[in-house]
Design a protein around this motif. Structure first.
Motif, short mmCIF file in Angstrom:
data_model
loop_
_atom_site.label_atom_id
_atom_site.label_comp_id
_atom_site.label_asym_id
_atom_site.label_seq_id
_atom_site.Cartn_x
_atom_site.Cartn_y
_atom_site.Cartn_z
N ARG A 33 3.93 1.65 19.56
CA ARG A 33 3.20 2.91 19.57
C ARG A 33 3.68 3.89 20.62
O ARG A 33 3.07 4.95 20.78
CB ARG A 33 1.69 2.63 19.73
N TRP A 39 6.52 2.27 15.03
CA TRP A 39 5.66 3.00 14.08
C TRP A 39 5.99 4.49 14.02
O TRP A 39 5.44 5.21 13.20
CB TRP A 39 4.18 2.78 14.37
N ALA A 40 6.88 4.97 14.87
CA ALA A 40 7.35 6.36 14.74
C ALA A 40 8.50 6.43 13.74
O ALA A 40 8.89 7.50 13.29
CB ALA A 40 7.81 6.88 16.10
N GLN A 41 9.05 5.25 13.39
CA GLN A 41 10.21 5.21 12.49
C GLN A 41 9.84 4.76 11.08
O GLN A 41 10.47 5.13 10.10
CB GLN A 41 11.27 4.27 13.06
N VAL A 42 8.82 3.91 10.98
CA VAL A 42 8.43 3.36 9.68
C VAL A 42 6.92 3.19 9.71
O VAL A 42 6.34 2.92 10.77
CB VAL A 42 9.17 2.03 9.41
N SER A 43 6.25 3.37 8.55
CA SER A 43 4.78 3.30 8.60
C SER A 43 4.30 1.86 8.40
O SER A 43 4.93 1.05 7.72
CB SER A 43 4.16 4.22 7.54
N ILE A 44 3.16 1.59 9.04
CA ILE A 44 2.54 0.26 8.94
C ILE A 44 2.34 -0.12 7.48
O ILE A 44 2.63 -1.24 7.06
CB ILE A 44 1.16 0.28 9.66
N GLU A 45 1.89 0.85 6.66
CA GLU A 45 1.57 0.57 5.26
C GLU A 45 2.80 0.17 4.45
O GLU A 45 2.69 -0.44 3.39
CB GLU A 45 0.92 1.79 4.60
N GLU A 46 3.99 0.50 4.95
CA GLU A 46 5.22 0.17 4.20
C GLU A 46 5.75 -1.23 4.53
O GLU A 46 6.46 -1.83 3.73
CB GLU A 46 6.32 1.18 4.53
N THR A 49 1.73 -5.02 6.06
CA THR A 49 0.51 -5.48 5.39
C THR A 49 0.93 -6.42 4.25
O THR A 49 2.04 -6.31 3.73
CB THR A 49 -0.31 -4.32 4.78
N ALA A 52 2.01 -4.40 1.32
CA ALA A 52 3.38 -3.86 1.39
C ALA A 52 4.37 -4.92 0.90
O ALA A 52 5.31 -4.61 0.15
CB ALA A 52 3.71 -3.46 2.82
N TRP A 161 0.23 -9.89 9.59
CA TRP A 161 0.16 -8.48 9.25
C TRP A 161 -1.30 -8.00 9.31
O TRP A 161 -2.24 -8.81 9.38
CB TRP A 161 0.71 -8.27 7.83
#
Ligand code: BJW
Length: 247
Positions: A33, A39-46, A49, A52, A161
């Motif tokens: 963070r 998380w600035a480069q790729v989203s958590i949802e991708e 989880t 995902a 996750w």
């Protein structure tokens, strides 16, 4: 930034230490963070989880393959903070339990043994067919097979996750409830249940609570004592103070 030193646990007292991505930053691994974090480069949802992974397993494998290769780069080594915690475990005349949110193996490489990887380990696999976990130092793909049951295509990295239950929670809560000192190192305090450990320790009634971080975390005001700076400086300094009291 050093605050006034607080009380020390009694010799033989029980210590619980929680670490997060900040302790491995100076070893060359990214945090999540910070402005330049994962998380600035790729989203958590991708990528982080179960949904995902069900939607796009190849993308999730690629994300962890790249991080696994990064961890195994010869330049990535334990730093002075990892080493200080391993030394504390050996030299403290009481129980020291290290709970890490990190999926890297830098604590083990530094010599820590009483260690729980509550968010799993990137160097282990989990077979969704038979449930077996095993060491996995290589890239993983949809063609990967389980060494235990031979099933192909149902292997995943053994990490926790969002929406999944972290490992060994019962043992962690039990130890927190009965500790004399809880130290949180290099974590933003943004992710539960780890972010709630400081309150669990306080509920036990006698734990002194300490935050060691680069900057105040989200829950910094819950800690009785706080020291801010790079982990490679503040952690060895704090460990030295603990051990000087029992020398
Ligand atoms: C330095 C430094 C230097 C930099 N020196 N310091 C609403 C409310 C409350 C909870 C929830 C909610 N909605 C959903 C939830 C639950 C959810 C959650 O917490 N969500 C939040 C986002 C709100 N949690 C879960 O789903 C967890 N499971 C769960 O809750 O199960 C149910 C349960 C119920 C009851 C009891 C028990 C369980 C699972 C969470 C899984 C997290 N997984 C990840 C990925 C793991 C695999 C991987 O690595 O890819 O874990 S996400 C990511 O965040 C990773 C980390 O372990 C975790 C924490 O990050 P960390 O370590 O704190 O890193 P950063 O980047 O955030 O912070 C770094 C810090 O270091 C910063 O402070 C810097 O300043 C500092 N720093 N350089 C010292 N040199």
């Amino acid at each position: 930034m050093f605050q006034k030193d607080g009380p020390l646990p009694p010799p033989g007292g029980s210590i619980v230490i929680l670490t997060g991505a900040g302790i491995s930053k100076e070893s060359g691994l990214e945090t999540f963070r910070d402005a330049d974090g994962i998380w600035a480069q790729v989203s958590i949802e991708e990528v982080a989880t179960p949904e995902a992974f069900a939607r796009n397993p190849a993308k999730v494998h690629a994300f962890y393959n790249a991080r696994r290769r990064g961890l195994l780069d010869a330049a990535v080594q334990p730093n002075a903070a990892h080493r200080a915690l391993a030394h504390l475990e050996q030299a403290w005349p009481g129980q020291v339990l290290l709970v890490t949110q990190n999926i890297d193996d830098l604590h083990e490489r530094a010599g820590s043994r009483a260690l729980i990887h509550m968010h799993g380990e990137i160097l282990r696999s989990l077979c969704l067919a038979c449930g077996e976990t095993a060491p996995w130092p290589d890239d993983m793909s949809l063609e990967s097979a389980c060494a235990a049951c031979d099933t192909v295509g149902l292997m995943r990295v053994n990490v926790v996750w969002f929406g999944e239950m972290p490992f060994e929670m019962e043992r962690i809560y039990r130890t927190l409830a009965d500790c004399d000192l809880f130290v949180s190192i290099g974590t933003s305090g943004a992710v539960y249940p780890a972010a709630g450990f400081v309150q669990e320790a306080r509920l036990g009634g006698r734990a002194h609570t300490v935050e060691l971080n680069l900057e105040p975390s989200e829950g910094h005001s819950l800690f009785a004592e706080r020291h801010y700076g790079p982990a490679s400086e503040v952690v060895p300094a704090y460990v030295e103070r603990l051990l000087a009291a029992v020398a």
